[in-house]
Design a protein around this motif. Sequence first.
Motif, PDB file in Angstrom:
ATOM      1  N   ALA A  20    -120.966 -15.830   8.410  1.00 38.70           N
ATOM      2  CA  ALA A  20    -120.230 -16.577   9.487  1.00 38.70           C
ATOM      3  C   ALA A  20    -118.895 -17.049   8.663  1.00 38.70           C
ATOM      4  O   ALA A  20    -117.865 -17.138   8.990  1.00 38.70           O
ATOM      5  N   GLN A 157    -118.829 -22.919  11.200  1.00 45.77           N
ATOM      6  CA  GLN A 157    -118.203 -21.475  10.732  1.00 45.77           C
ATOM      7  C   GLN A 157    -118.264 -20.669  12.301  1.00 45.77           C
ATOM      8  O   GLN A 157    -117.163 -20.211  12.404  1.00 45.77           O
ATOM      9  N   LEU A 158    -119.114 -20.723  12.930  1.00 46.90           N
ATOM     10  CA  LEU A 158    -119.228 -19.977  14.081  1.00 46.90           C
ATOM     11  C   LEU A 158    -118.228 -20.478  15.115  1.00 46.90           C
ATOM     12  O   LEU A 158    -117.595 -19.603  15.919  1.00 46.90           O
ATOM     13  N   SER A 159    -118.250 -21.597  15.220  1.00 46.09           N
ATOM     14  CA  SER A 159    -117.319 -22.479  16.185  1.00 46.09           C
ATOM     15  C   SER A 159    -115.848 -22.115  15.893  1.00 46.09           C
ATOM     16  O   SER A 159    -114.949 -21.695  16.569  1.00 46.09           O
ATOM     17  N   VAL A 161    -114.662 -19.415  13.987  1.00 45.43           N
ATOM     18  CA  VAL A 161    -114.309 -18.023  14.237  1.00 45.43           C
ATOM     19  C   VAL A 161    -114.475 -17.832  15.666  1.00 45.43           C
ATOM     20  O   VAL A 161    -113.147 -16.905  16.251  1.00 45.43           O
ATOM     21  N   SER A 162    -115.112 -18.410  16.613  1.00 42.31           N
ATOM     22  CA  SER A 162    -114.867 -18.168  17.957  1.00 42.31           C
ATOM     23  C   SER A 162    -113.739 -18.712  18.575  1.00 42.31           C
ATOM     24  O   SER A 162    -112.984 -18.159  19.316  1.00 42.31           O
ATOM     25  N   ILE A 163    -113.179 -19.857  18.089  1.00 44.31           N
ATOM     26  CA  ILE A 163    -111.913 -20.618  18.588  1.00 44.31           C
ATOM     27  C   ILE A 163    -110.708 -19.616  18.447  1.00 44.31           C
ATOM     28  O   ILE A 163    -110.024 -19.452  18.822  1.00 44.31           O
ATOM     29  N   ALA A 165    -110.833 -16.705  17.671  1.00 39.84           N
ATOM     30  CA  ALA A 165    -111.039 -15.457  18.471  1.00 39.84           C
ATOM     31  C   ALA A 165    -109.963 -15.515  19.651  1.00 39.84           C
ATOM     32  O   ALA A 165    -109.477 -14.745  20.217  1.00 39.84           O
ATOM     33  N   ILE A 166    -110.320 -16.767  20.460  1.00 37.26           N
ATOM     34  CA  ILE A 166    -109.883 -16.835  21.515  1.00 37.26           C
ATOM     35  C   ILE A 166    -108.132 -17.193  21.265  1.00 37.26           C
ATOM     36  O   ILE A 166    -107.442 -16.766  22.395  1.00 37.26           O
ATOM     37  N   SER A 186    -114.724 -28.003  14.891  1.00 34.22           N
ATOM     38  CA  SER A 186    -115.956 -27.354  14.373  1.00 34.22           C
ATOM     39  C   SER A 186    -116.738 -28.221  13.591  1.00 34.22           C
ATOM     40  O   SER A 186    -117.785 -28.205  14.077  1.00 34.22           O
TER      41      SER A 186
END
Length: 424
Positions: A20, A157-159, A161-163, A165-166, A186
């Motif tokens: 991530a 890290q995951l948060s 990347v997710s944000i 992506a949005i 994050s």
Amino acid sequence: MQLLLKSIQVFAVRGFGAAAGFFMSLVVANTTEVSHAGVFFFALALAQLGGGLMAFGSPNALLKVVGADFGSSWQRINQDVSIVLKAVTVLAIIALIFTLLAPNQIAQWLGMPELAPMLPVIALAMGMYALVQITAALLQGKQSAVLASTVQNVIAQLSFVSILAILALLTLVQTSATLINVYLFSLILAALLGAWSWFKNPGTSFDISAKLSPELKASISALFIALLMGMCAQWAGQLATAKYLSSTDVAFFASAQRTATLASFVLIAVNLVVAPKFAHAFDKDNALEVNKLSLLSSRLMVTLAIPVIAFMIFFPEFLMGLFGEEYKAAAPLLQILALGQFINVITGSVGYLLNMTGHEKDMRNVVLFSGPLAIALAFGLTSQFGLMGAAYATAISVATQNLLAVWMVKKRLGFNTLNIFRKV
């Protein structure tokens, strides 16, 4: 067998977290102009460097206390945790005030004027990063290694990347300023999860009137110096690159360094399991168990890390090309940095061995040599040889620190962590 199974579990979570983190760097590099990416990577380094210093060596000290006393002496644990949390809060407020009062001067001193408007956010990120490291250490100390690794290396890290992506789906252009704001958010999520996971345990409490105990003071005094000098070895290359080279060069070096440190997640994953076991075995005066744990953990590290490092050394252009075509220029940097990480892994858990067995001062003495060496090499070689100089300086510093710690473990504990074929 229990150590092996736990290590595999943590390795899986840590591997996911490392992936991530790597993907986070890839997303930034592929969605942001190289100059903006360089500024963000340097801001990220400052947040992690400052956050590590803001924690002032307390994660390892608390890990040792919780590893030895969890479930038996809540008074000492709660007192030490409370005083550390109070101190970190005060330091974060001080950092925020300084960055609000003199952002331009600080940015000029750091060699990157573009950072000025972002410095207050970076100061807040420092505080959150410190809290993440502290709560992860507390969870590690109670031997919840998987949860500790999740808090420390997955949630933020995951948060992030997710944000991103949005934001990409919304076709919003990313700048270094928006990226550091997303990173702060994050970190807040990770810190909240870590704090909730710790304080939900029966027996935990926060004591606003807690005082610094002599034992914690002595432990932190040695650990903070070790932390400070160790972080010099880790981050001096990026600081020197920002000082002497362009933001594009910072992006190249930071991307190569973050890719190289993928190999060290093996070391950290195993350490998450064995560090509290070192503390517990030493507290019970079981030197044989410490040696056995060290041997088994070293074998695991070498076995798991060699394929990763070999891939970095033989296929560096492929890996750096994932960041973008222009990042292939950093392939030689990755090879050099990967060699430094190879030595980091094969030396084993030397830092934790010294810190968890009452030899914090020996680790302090090791880094008192390697830290200044790292600074001198980074600024000296980078100013003369550019990016290659920064890479060599970082690799040499990491290798020197770990090899000196191997010698100190041999001197104090009687075994050589490099010898994974020794008999116990």
